[in-house]
Scaffold this motif. Structure first.
Motif, PDB file in Angstrom:
ATOM      1  N   TRP A   1       0.859  -1.308   0.044  1.00 65.25           N
ATOM      2  CA  TRP A   1      -0.001   0.043  -0.014  1.00 65.25           C
ATOM      3  C   TRP A   1       0.748   1.315   0.015  1.00 65.25           C
ATOM      4  O   TRP A   1       0.579   2.347  -0.685  1.00 65.25           O
ATOM      5  CB  TRP A   1      -1.016   0.014   1.333  1.00 65.25           C
ATOM      6  CG  TRP A   1      -0.270  -0.189   2.664  1.00 65.25           C
ATOM      7  CD1 TRP A   1       0.233   0.883   3.210  1.00 65.25           C
ATOM      8  CD2 TRP A   1      -0.050  -1.674   3.158  1.00 65.25           C
ATOM      9  NE1 TRP A   1       0.646   0.253   4.616  1.00 65.25           N
ATOM     10  CE2 TRP A   1       0.634  -1.185   4.342  1.00 65.25           C
ATOM     11  CE3 TRP A   1      -0.221  -2.789   2.831  1.00 65.25           C
ATOM     12  CZ2 TRP A   1       1.077  -2.357   5.270  1.00 65.25           C
ATOM     13  CZ3 TRP A   1       0.060  -3.882   3.653  1.00 65.25           C
ATOM     14  CH2 TRP A   1       0.623  -3.512   4.867  1.00 65.25           C
TER      15      TRP A   1
ATOM     16  N   GLN B   1      -6.286  -6.461   2.545  1.00 71.51           N
ATOM     17  CA  GLN B   1      -7.329  -5.453   2.850  1.00 71.51           C
ATOM     18  C   GLN B   1      -6.875  -3.918   2.705  1.00 71.51           C
ATOM     19  O   GLN B   1      -7.331  -3.012   2.098  1.00 71.51           O
ATOM     20  CB  GLN B   1      -7.890  -5.753   4.352  1.00 71.51           C
ATOM     21  CG  GLN B   1      -8.445  -6.958   4.474  1.00 71.51           C
ATOM     22  CD  GLN B   1      -8.909  -7.312   5.960  1.00 71.51           C
ATOM     23  OE1 GLN B   1      -8.057  -7.163   6.713  1.00 71.51           O
ATOM     24  NE2 GLN B   1     -10.051  -7.992   5.939  1.00 71.51           N
TER      25      GLN B   1
ATOM     26  N   SER C   1      -4.078  -2.997   0.957  1.00 74.01           N
ATOM     27  CA  SER C   1      -3.781  -2.723  -0.271  1.00 74.01           C
ATOM     28  C   SER C   1      -5.093  -2.189  -1.214  1.00 74.01           C
ATOM     29  O   SER C   1      -5.042  -1.150  -1.837  1.00 74.01           O
ATOM     30  CB  SER C   1      -3.187  -3.796  -1.138  1.00 74.01           C
ATOM     31  OG  SER C   1      -2.140  -4.215  -0.430  1.00 74.01           O
ATOM     32  N   CYS C   2      -6.175  -2.902  -0.791  1.00 75.83           N
ATOM     33  CA  CYS C   2      -7.516  -2.524  -1.506  1.00 75.83           C
ATOM     34  C   CYS C   2      -7.853  -0.989  -1.164  1.00 75.83           C
ATOM     35  O   CYS C   2      -8.330  -0.344  -1.748  1.00 75.83           O
ATOM     36  CB  CYS C   2      -8.587  -3.456  -1.353  1.00 75.83           C
ATOM     37  SG  CYS C   2      -8.370  -5.105  -2.108  1.00 75.83           S
ATOM     38  N   GLU C   3      -7.667  -0.612   0.275  1.00 76.54           N
ATOM     39  CA  GLU C   3      -8.155   0.611   0.461  1.00 76.54           C
ATOM     40  C   GLU C   3      -7.151   1.693  -0.364  1.00 76.54           C
ATOM     41  O   GLU C   3      -7.718   2.909  -0.663  1.00 76.54           O
ATOM     42  CB  GLU C   3      -7.901   0.824   2.193  1.00 76.54           C
ATOM     43  CG  GLU C   3      -8.724  -0.051   3.043  1.00 76.54           C
ATOM     44  CD  GLU C   3      -8.561   0.072   4.363  1.00 76.54           C
ATOM     45  OE1 GLU C   3      -7.472   0.937   4.649  1.00 76.54           O
ATOM     46  OE2 GLU C   3      -9.033  -0.551   5.240  1.00 76.54           O
TER      47      GLU C   3
ATOM     48  N   ARG D   1      -8.329   2.044  -3.732  1.00 77.71           N
ATOM     49  CA  ARG D   1      -9.642   2.966  -3.981  1.00 77.71           C
ATOM     50  C   ARG D   1      -9.255   4.401  -3.879  1.00 77.71           C
ATOM     51  O   ARG D   1      -9.862   5.174  -4.659  1.00 77.71           O
ATOM     52  CB  ARG D   1     -10.511   2.425  -2.734  1.00 77.71           C
ATOM     53  CG  ARG D   1     -11.170   1.068  -3.230  1.00 77.71           C
ATOM     54  CD  ARG D   1     -12.420   0.841  -2.265  1.00 77.71           C
ATOM     55  NE  ARG D   1     -12.582  -0.527  -2.253  1.00 77.71           N
ATOM     56  CZ  ARG D   1     -12.367  -1.522  -1.421  1.00 77.71           C
ATOM     57  NH1 ARG D   1     -11.510  -1.254  -0.653  1.00 77.71           N
ATOM     58  NH2 ARG D   1     -12.763  -2.961  -1.773  1.00 77.71           N
TER      59      ARG D   1
ATOM     60  N   ILE E   1     -11.255  -3.587  -8.885  1.00 77.93           N
ATOM     61  CA  ILE E   1     -10.440  -4.224  -8.096  1.00 77.93           C
ATOM     62  C   ILE E   1     -10.811  -5.652  -7.300  1.00 77.93           C
ATOM     63  O   ILE E   1     -12.006  -5.900  -6.985  1.00 77.93           O
ATOM     64  CB  ILE E   1     -10.404  -3.222  -6.414  1.00 77.93           C
ATOM     65  CG1 ILE E   1      -9.840  -1.871  -6.764  1.00 77.93           C
ATOM     66  CG2 ILE E   1      -9.228  -4.030  -5.703  1.00 77.93           C
ATOM     67  CD1 ILE E   1      -9.885  -1.026  -5.878  1.00 77.93           C
ATOM     68  N   ARG E   2      -9.814  -6.753  -7.850  1.00 75.03           N
ATOM     69  CA  ARG E   2     -10.422  -7.830  -7.655  1.00 75.03           C
ATOM     70  C   ARG E   2      -9.231  -8.819  -6.944  1.00 75.03           C
ATOM     71  O   ARG E   2      -8.039  -8.487  -7.398  1.00 75.03           O
ATOM     72  CB  ARG E   2     -10.773  -8.589  -9.020  1.00 75.03           C
ATOM     73  CG  ARG E   2     -12.057  -8.047  -9.644  1.00 75.03           C
ATOM     74  CD  ARG E   2     -12.495  -8.672 -10.766  1.00 75.03           C
ATOM     75  NE  ARG E   2     -11.554  -8.376 -11.952  1.00 75.03           N
ATOM     76  CZ  ARG E   2     -11.507  -8.962 -13.301  1.00 75.03           C
ATOM     77  NH1 ARG E   2     -12.263  -9.863 -13.271  1.00 75.03           N
ATOM     78  NH2 ARG E   2     -10.754  -8.411 -14.156  1.00 75.03           N
ATOM     79  N   THR E   3      -9.518  -9.799  -6.186  1.00 78.08           N
ATOM     80  CA  THR E   3      -8.710 -10.578  -5.493  1.00 78.08           C
ATOM     81  C   THR E   3      -8.690 -11.903  -5.824  1.00 78.08           C
ATOM     82  O   THR E   3      -9.847 -12.491  -5.732  1.00 78.08           O
ATOM     83  CB  THR E   3      -8.508 -10.186  -3.930  1.00 78.08           C
ATOM     84  OG1 THR E   3      -8.186  -8.865  -3.730  1.00 78.08           O
ATOM     85  CG2 THR E   3      -7.365 -11.173  -3.209  1.00 78.08           C
TER      86      THR E   3
ATOM     87  N   THR F   1      -4.079  -9.437  -6.053  1.00 75.29           N
ATOM     88  CA  THR F   1      -5.038  -8.367  -6.202  1.00 75.29           C
ATOM     89  C   THR F   1      -4.718  -7.842  -7.452  1.00 75.29           C
ATOM     90  O   THR F   1      -3.528  -7.034  -7.513  1.00 75.29           O
ATOM     91  CB  THR F   1      -4.781  -7.250  -4.837  1.00 75.29           C
ATOM     92  OG1 THR F   1      -5.149  -8.401  -3.849  1.00 75.29           O
ATOM     93  CG2 THR F   1      -5.922  -6.137  -5.054  1.00 75.29           C
TER      94      THR F   1
ATOM     95  N   ALA G   1      -6.012  -4.181 -10.199  1.00 69.41           N
ATOM     96  CA  ALA G   1      -6.736  -3.085 -10.201  1.00 69.41           C
ATOM     97  C   ALA G   1      -6.415  -2.397 -11.518  1.00 69.41           C
ATOM     98  O   ALA G   1      -5.312  -2.602 -11.889  1.00 69.41           O
ATOM     99  CB  ALA G   1      -6.745  -2.337  -9.065  1.00 69.41           C
TER     100      ALA G   1
END
Length: 353
Positions: A235, A262, A264-266, A269, A276-278, A345, A347
C-alpha cells in the motif's frame, strides 16, 4: 472488425519496414480512437520465420536443464571436458555439444537424462531460492490478468529470485522491457547474473531501490503498461505506481496474508483505481499411472473389481472363481500438491476527467 481484417491482409508484406508500414496503415484505414495502430501491428505482423527461439543445438557455454524426472532437475553450464555425476553415473559434456535441445543422452552404463532448453517454466523449478518464489499457476494468471503482450513496458518491485521476472520478459519480447527493483543489493546482483545466464539480460533491467520508501523513478511517469508489486507493505507503493501507469494500465499485488490485501485495496480505491479484484490460485496435480490389477481369486457371488472368467470345472467341493490379472490406469491426486501461496489483487488505473 474491418480494421483487423485489412491490417492482417497487409501486415506480413511490410515486416521489414515497420515505419513505412505504419504510415501506410494510418493512411489507408480509418482507425478508431480506442485502438493504437502500433499495438495492432505488433499483434498481427508476426512472421514465423522471424520468431525468436532458443538456438536449437547445444553449444559450449550454453545453459541446459538436465532432466532426470519431474521432481529432479538441475541447471548445468556446458563446458567441454567437464562431467556431470548423478545417481545414474557419469555424463560427459562433450557428448552433449552439437545435440539439439530435447535430446535423450546415455552414459556408458546405458542410463539416460534429457537435455532441455532453459524456458522460464523450467527455470522456475531449478533456480536458487533467495526468497519465496511464485510458481507457474500464479505466474500464468498474473501475465494474463496484467494483459501483457509483446511490446509492453512493465515495472516489477520485489525482484527476489527472479522467478516471475523471466516469464514477464518472455511475454514482452522482442520489443518490450521489464524494469525490476529490489532494495537488497546482493540479491539484485545475483538476479542480474541469472538473467545473463539464461540470455534475457537485454529484456530486463535490474535496479536497486526501496520502492516502498522512495517510490518508482519519475522518468517512468505515464509510460508504463503494467506494474507488479511483491512487497511486505504494498500500500505504500501504490500511489507511486498509479503515477507510472498509462490510462487503463493494470496493477497486481502479491500478498501472502489477507490483512495485507485489505490495506492494499483501501490504497487502491483512494488512488484512482477501479475494477479491484482478489484471487487465490489453488493448483491440484494428479498422478496418472499405468499398472496391472492383480485380482487373485474371490468367492462366487463376490463381483467387486473386474469380471470373472468362465467358471472352471467343479466337483461340488469348491466354489472359487479364478480372476484375470488386467491392465489398468490409476489416477489420483498427488500427495505433495501445493496449497496456499498468496493472494493476487488486480486493479485498473483510471484518470479522473
Amino acid at each position: 472488425m474491418n480494421l483487423f481484417l485489412k491490417a492482417s491482409n497487409v501486415a506480413h508484406e511490410n515486416l521489414k519496414q515497420p515505419k513505412k508500414f505504419l504510415k501506410k496503415l494510418q493512411g489507408s484505414l480509418v482507425v478508431d480512437q480506442e485502438y493504437d495502430v502500433y499495438d495492432l501491428v505488433m499483434m498481427l505482423a508476426i512472421n514465423p520465420s522471424d520468431k525468436k527461439t532458443f538456438q536449437r543445438h547445444i553449444s559450449e557455454g550454453d545453459l541446459v536443464i538436465v532432466y532426470e524426472r519431474h521432481d529432479s532437475m538441475k541447471a548445468i553450464k556446458v563446458q567441454d571436458g567437464s562431467e556431470l555425476q548423478n545417481r545414474f553415473g557419469v555424463f560427459k559434456h562433450s557428448d552433449w555439444i552439437g545435440k539439439p535441445f530435447g535430446s535423450k543422452v546415455f552414459n556408458q552404463k546405458g542410463k539416460f537424462v534429457y537435455l532441455l532448453a532453459p524456458t522460464p517454466e523450467l527455470w522456475t523449478l531449478v533456480l536458487s531460492h533467495r526468497t519465496q518464489i511464485l510458481y507457474i499457476a500464479d505466474i500464468s494468471f498474473v501475465i494474463s490478468f496484467l494483459e501483457i503482450v509483446p511490446g509492453c513496458v512493465v515495472l516489477e518491485s520485489g525482484t527476489g529470485s527472479g522467478s516471475l521476472t523471466t516469464s514477464l520478459a518472455r511475454a514482452v519480447a522482442p520489443t518490450g522491457h521489464v524494469y525490476t527493483f529490489d532494495f537488497h543489493e546482493p540479491r539484485a546482483a545475483s538476479a542480474r547474473e541469472d538473467f545473463e545466464k539464461i540470455g534475457m539480460s537485454q529484456l530486463i533491467t535490474v535496479n536497486v531501490r526501496d520502492i516502498q520508501g522512495e517510490g518508482f523513478p519519475e522518468k517512468f511517469e505515464g509510460t508504463i503498461d503494467s506494474v507488479f508489486l511483491d512487497l511486505p507493505q504494498p500500500w505504500l507503493a501504490i500511489p507511486s505506481a498509479g503515477k507510472m501507469l498509462k490510462q487503463d494500465g493494470v496493477i497486481c499485488s502479491f500478498s501472502p496474508c489477507i490483512e495485507q490485501v485489505q490495506r492494499s485495496c483501501e490504497a487502491l480505491r483512494s488512488s484512482n483505481f477501479t475494477d479491484i479484484r482478489t484471487f487465490e490460485i489453488l493448483l491440484r496435480t494428479y498422478e496418472v499411472r499405468g499398472g496391472k490389477e492383480g485380482l487373485g481369486t474371490i468367492e462366487e457371488g463376490d463381483f467387486v473389481g473386474s469380471l470373472p472368467r468362465k467358471r472352471p470345472y467343479s466337483n461340488g467341493h469348491s466354489s472359487n472363481v479364478v480372476r484375470e490379472t488386467a491392465s489398468c490406469v490409476v489416477a489420483r491426486p498427488c500427495s505433495e500438491s501445493r496449497g496456499h501461496t498468496g493472494y493476487l489483487t488486480f486493479a485498473r488505473f483510471c484518470l479522473t476527467i
